[in-house]
Design an enzyme around this catalytic site. Structure first.
Site, mmCIF file in Angstrom:
data_model
loop_
_atom_site.group_PDB
_atom_site.id
_atom_site.type_symbol
_atom_site.label_atom_id
_atom_site.label_comp_id
_atom_site.label_asym_id
_atom_site.label_seq_id
_atom_site.Cartn_x
_atom_site.Cartn_y
_atom_site.Cartn_z
ATOM 1 N N ASP A 23 -3.169 -14.852 -2.342
ATOM 2 C CA ASP A 23 -3.892 -15.531 -3.427
ATOM 3 C C ASP A 23 -4.424 -14.469 -4.392
ATOM 4 O O ASP A 23 -5.138 -13.549 -3.979
ATOM 5 C CB ASP A 23 -5.054 -16.336 -2.812
ATOM 6 C CG ASP A 23 -5.867 -17.092 -3.863
ATOM 7 O OD1 ASP A 23 -5.611 -16.907 -5.070
ATOM 8 O OD2 ASP A 23 -6.761 -17.838 -3.451
ATOM 9 N N GLU B 43 -7.517 14.829 -5.969
ATOM 10 C CA GLU B 43 -7.072 14.596 -4.595
ATOM 11 C C GLU B 43 -5.554 14.647 -4.547
ATOM 12 O O GLU B 43 -4.977 14.868 -3.499
ATOM 13 C CB GLU B 43 -7.569 13.218 -4.121
ATOM 14 C CG GLU B 43 -7.241 12.875 -2.669
ATOM 15 C CD GLU B 43 -5.823 12.345 -2.455
ATOM 16 O OE1 GLU B 43 -5.338 12.398 -1.314
ATOM 17 O OE2 GLU B 43 -5.189 11.877 -3.420
ATOM 18 N N CYS C 260 -12.522 11.699 -3.404
ATOM 19 C CA CYS C 260 -12.947 11.179 -4.710
ATOM 20 C C CYS C 260 -14.208 11.862 -5.231
ATOM 21 O O CYS C 260 -14.642 11.587 -6.354
ATOM 22 C CB CYS C 260 -13.166 9.673 -4.622
ATOM 23 S SG CYS C 260 -11.719 8.814 -4.008
ATOM 24 N N THR D 110 -5.372 -1.474 -4.310
ATOM 25 C CA THR D 110 -6.440 -0.588 -4.798
ATOM 26 C C THR D 110 -5.879 0.751 -5.272
ATOM 27 O O THR D 110 -6.593 1.742 -5.316
ATOM 28 C CB THR D 110 -7.533 -0.356 -3.723
ATOM 29 O OG1 THR D 110 -6.950 0.314 -2.591
ATOM 30 C CG2 THR D 110 -8.159 -1.648 -3.267
ATOM 31 N N SER E 32 -13.944 2.931 5.807
ATOM 32 C CA SER E 32 -14.280 3.628 4.555
ATOM 33 C C SER E 32 -15.392 2.899 3.805
ATOM 34 O O SER E 32 -16.235 3.531 3.166
ATOM 35 C CB SER E 32 -13.040 3.814 3.674
ATOM 36 O OG SER E 32 -12.636 2.599 3.074
ATOM 37 N N HIS F 35 -18.939 5.288 -7.786
ATOM 38 C CA HIS F 35 -17.500 5.461 -7.547
ATOM 39 C C HIS F 35 -16.924 4.083 -7.253
ATOM 40 O O HIS F 35 -17.471 3.338 -6.436
ATOM 41 C CB HIS F 35 -17.274 6.409 -6.362
ATOM 42 C CG HIS F 35 -15.871 6.384 -5.862
ATOM 43 N ND1 HIS F 35 -14.790 6.582 -6.694
ATOM 44 C CD2 HIS F 35 -15.354 6.163 -4.622
ATOM 45 C CE1 HIS F 35 -13.681 6.484 -5.984
ATOM 46 N NE2 HIS F 35 -13.982 6.228 -4.730
ATOM 47 N N ASN G 69 -8.036 2.388 -8.907
ATOM 48 C CA ASN G 69 -8.759 3.546 -8.389
ATOM 49 C C ASN G 69 -8.206 4.823 -9.003
ATOM 50 O O ASN G 69 -6.989 5.051 -9.002
ATOM 51 C CB ASN G 69 -8.629 3.605 -6.858
ATOM 52 C CG ASN G 69 -9.590 4.615 -6.228
ATOM 53 O OD1 ASN G 69 -10.339 5.295 -6.931
ATOM 54 N ND2 ASN G 69 -9.579 4.683 -4.920
ATOM 55 N N SER H 234 -14.398 10.159 0.450
ATOM 56 C CA SER H 234 -14.194 9.946 1.884
ATOM 57 C C SER H 234 -14.067 11.273 2.608
ATOM 58 O O SER H 234 -13.654 12.278 2.045
ATOM 59 C CB SER H 234 -12.919 9.126 2.102
ATOM 60 O OG SER H 234 -13.101 7.820 1.649
HETATM 61 N N1 COA Z 1 -10.471 -15.459 -3.182
HETATM 62 C C1 COA Z 1 -11.551 -14.697 -3.381
HETATM 63 N N2 COA Z 1 -11.895 -13.658 -2.567
HETATM 64 C C2 COA Z 1 -11.090 -13.404 -1.523
HETATM 65 C C3 COA Z 1 -9.945 -14.172 -1.257
HETATM 66 C C4 COA Z 1 -9.636 -15.249 -2.140
HETATM 67 N N3 COA Z 1 -8.571 -16.009 -1.964
HETATM 68 N N4 COA Z 1 -9.358 -13.667 -0.152
HETATM 69 C C5 COA Z 1 -10.111 -12.620 0.266
HETATM 70 N N5 COA Z 1 -11.155 -12.475 -0.561
HETATM 71 C C6 COA Z 1 -12.195 -11.447 -0.500
HETATM 72 C C7 COA Z 1 -12.704 -11.156 0.893
HETATM 73 O O1 COA Z 1 -13.706 -12.070 1.306
HETATM 74 C C8 COA Z 1 -13.243 -9.739 0.709
HETATM 75 O O2 COA Z 1 -14.496 -9.764 0.073
HETATM 76 P P1 COA Z 1 -15.810 -9.237 0.828
HETATM 77 O O3 COA Z 1 -15.504 -7.829 1.252
HETATM 78 O O4 COA Z 1 -16.862 -9.311 -0.219
HETATM 79 O O5 COA Z 1 -15.992 -10.145 1.995
HETATM 80 C C9 COA Z 1 -12.266 -9.129 -0.286
HETATM 81 O O6 COA Z 1 -11.599 -10.216 -0.917
HETATM 82 C C10 COA Z 1 -11.219 -8.228 0.364
HETATM 83 O O7 COA Z 1 -10.625 -8.953 1.405
HETATM 84 P P2 COA Z 1 -10.317 -8.261 2.796
HETATM 85 O O8 COA Z 1 -9.714 -9.253 3.684
HETATM 86 O O9 COA Z 1 -11.504 -7.493 3.278
HETATM 87 O O10 COA Z 1 -9.201 -7.217 2.286
HETATM 88 P P3 COA Z 1 -8.275 -6.254 3.095
HETATM 89 O O11 COA Z 1 -8.531 -6.330 4.542
HETATM 90 O O12 COA Z 1 -6.893 -6.545 2.642
HETATM 91 O O13 COA Z 1 -8.704 -4.791 2.606
HETATM 92 C C11 COA Z 1 -9.748 -2.928 1.600
HETATM 93 C C12 COA Z 1 -9.629 -4.457 1.603
HETATM 94 C C13 COA Z 1 -10.686 -2.491 0.472
HETATM 95 C C14 COA Z 1 -10.292 -2.430 2.933
HETATM 96 C C15 COA Z 1 -8.328 -2.320 1.342
HETATM 97 O O14 COA Z 1 -7.888 -2.691 0.069
HETATM 98 C C16 COA Z 1 -8.267 -0.805 1.462
HETATM 99 O O15 COA Z 1 -8.113 -0.275 2.564
HETATM 100 N N6 COA Z 1 -8.363 -0.080 0.298
HETATM 101 C C17 COA Z 1 -8.286 1.369 0.293
HETATM 102 C C18 COA Z 1 -9.557 2.038 0.776
HETATM 103 C C19 COA Z 1 -10.755 1.807 -0.084
HETATM 104 O O16 COA Z 1 -10.643 1.496 -1.250
HETATM 105 N N7 COA Z 1 -11.939 2.009 0.496
HETATM 106 C C20 COA Z 1 -13.197 1.840 -0.212
HETATM 107 C C21 COA Z 1 -14.247 2.834 0.134
HETATM 108 S S1 COA Z 1 -13.786 4.479 -0.351
#
Ligand code: COA
Length: 391
Positions: A32, A82, A114, A155, A204, A236, A279, A311
């Site tokens: 979605d 990085e 970062c 991301t 992370s 960040h 990012n 990180s």
């Molecule tokens: N509509 C609206 N929101 C939705 C949705 C939908 N249909 N489906 C999921 N979401 C929301 C989730 O609730 C979540 O929000 P929340 O964290 O506020 O609860 C968000 O979207 C992300 O969903 P999630 O299931 O947690 O995503 P994911 O498991 O696929 O991974 C990351 C998200 C960020 C962990 C992943 O993209 C990642 O590993 N990124 C690289 C590392 C990174 O950026 N780290 C950040 C710190 S440096």
């Protein structure tokens, strides 16, 4: 005697030739799109063409600064990344022929995920405080790449920020106080043999939140401003929703119970560019600053907070005050054009673009794909050959 004001005198952004709409990625991944648009707060990601890398983006970001200010007094170039292109040579050295950098200028690359751009900014400020005649060019340039089909894929992104750090700055005077937190944690890393980062995404996020609080507490212990004094908070932004998570966490840890409107007031203007770039690792927190300054709010003399996170990890909470007349220095129109002029990339081209230059060994000639002023023409005998494209 008051300490001399040191900070950001000029600030310029660059991105890549392409962007990918996350709606396209969502459709192909059977996800979605609101997970990306709302859940992560990301809409587009910048994607480099085959003849672009961190050096070409860095050159594009720095060129307008050198055109405006020349190179007089420029004694140091600090290049944070990085996604470095060589294990030994500093990426900034490739800028010499592209930008006409002076020879009496030290050029160094900095790395800490970062966070590296903030290390560069603080080191630059210290050099200028020691000798206010000197100016330092700080560049943060990165291409964020994760495994295809991994949770990190939406991301990804890319951008470069160039900042001229001087005494008596025209945009932002940095406060001397800053708060730091560091620890050894494997939340995101990229071993030498890999072209894409490895990440434990959930860890992370937790690590970012913990480090933010640690850096904030250190900032306060050292006499920093109170939370209520800041006009805005530049975090960040690996994805823009991360700024909201971190700010809510910081406020709640300090006894506040922020509404959505409170969070938007502190953050929304800082997210508008990162939402469209994705990012950009070291550049992201300064992309947030550029977006904030380009917004309609008058920030004259207002204190701005910064939370830089890398990180692994290092976080720093610091602050600065916006200088009177700052709008005259901004590049608001150029930033809008930079964002608008990127070309949409098809999903198939995005997936087939092999990141050829980063992984290339031996000889490779890169056909012209980008339209900017700087490109990689070839890799010959493992040497990157960059060229200036005359328009
Ligand atoms: N509509 C609206 N929101 C939705 C949705 C939908 N249909 N489906 C999921 N979401 C929301 C989730 O609730 C979540 O929000 P929340 O964290 O506020 O609860 C968000 O979207 C992300 O969903 P999630 O299931 O947690 O995503 P994911 O498991 O696929 O991974 C990351 C998200 C960020 C962990 C992943 O993209 C990642 O590993 N990124 C690289 C590392 C990174 O950026 N780290 C950040 C710190 S440096």
């Amino acid at each position: 005697m008051n300490p001399i004001a040191v900070g950001i005198h000029d600030l310029s952004l660059a991105a890549t030739h392409y962007f990918l709409d996350l709606a396209v990625l969502a459709e192909r991944s059977g996800v979605d799109v609101d997970k990306y648009y709302l859940g992560l707060g990301q809409e587009l990601m910048s994607v480099p063409a085959a003849d672009e890398d961190i050096v070409t983006m860095a050159a594009a970001a720095a060129q307008p600064i050198l055109e405006r200010h020349g190179t007089e007094g420029l004694r140091t170039v600090l290049f944070a990344t990085e996604s470095g292109v060589d294990q030994s040579k500093a990426a900034g050295l490739f800028l010499h022929p592209l930008l006409g950098l002076p020879h009496d200028c030290r050029v160094v690359e900095l790395k800490q995920a970062c966070y590296g751009g903030t290390a560069a900014l603080q080191f630059a400020a210290a050099l200028v405080a020691r000798d206010p005649q000197q100016r330092v060019l700080v560049i943060a340039s990165d291409i964020a790449k994760y495994q295809p089909d991994s949770p990190g894929e939406p991301t990804q992104g890319a951008a470069a920020v160039a900042m001229l750090v001087t005494a008596d700055p025209a945009i932002l005077a940095l406060d001397a106080v800053s708060g730091i937190y560091s620890e050894d944690i494997m939340d995101f890393w990229r071993p030498n043999h890999r072209t894409t980062a490895l990440v434990d995404g959930k860890l992370s996020i937790e690590a970012y939140l913990r480090a933010s609080l640690g850096a904030w507490e250190d900032y306060r212990r050292r006499g920093g401003l109170a939370l209520t004094e800041f006009a805005a908070f530049c975090y960040h932004q690996p994805f823009t929703k991360m700024a909201y998570k971190a700010h809510r966490n910081l406020l709640q840890a300090n006894g506040f119970n922020p509404s959505s409107a409170d969070l938007d007031a502190a953050l929304l203007a800082t997210t508008t560019y990162n939402r469209l770039l994705g990012n950009s690792y070291t550049a992201s927190v300064y992309v947030a600053l550029a977006a904030l300054l380009d917004s309609t709010t008058d920030l004259t003399a207002r204190p701005i907070a910064f939370l830089s996170y890398g990180s692994g990890n290092v976080a720093e909470f610091f602050s600065g005050r916006v200088v009177s007349g700052y709008r005259d220095q901004l590049r608001t129109v150029a930033n809008a054009e930079m964002l608008a002029h990127r070309k949409p990339i098809t999903f198939d081209r995005y997936r087939e673009l092999p990141d050829a230059l980063r992984a290339a060994v031996g000889n490779l000639v890169s056909p012209r794909e980008s339209e900017g002023a700087f490109r990689i023409a070839a890799i010959r005998d493992d040497k990157r050959i960059y060229e200036v494209v005359l328009h």
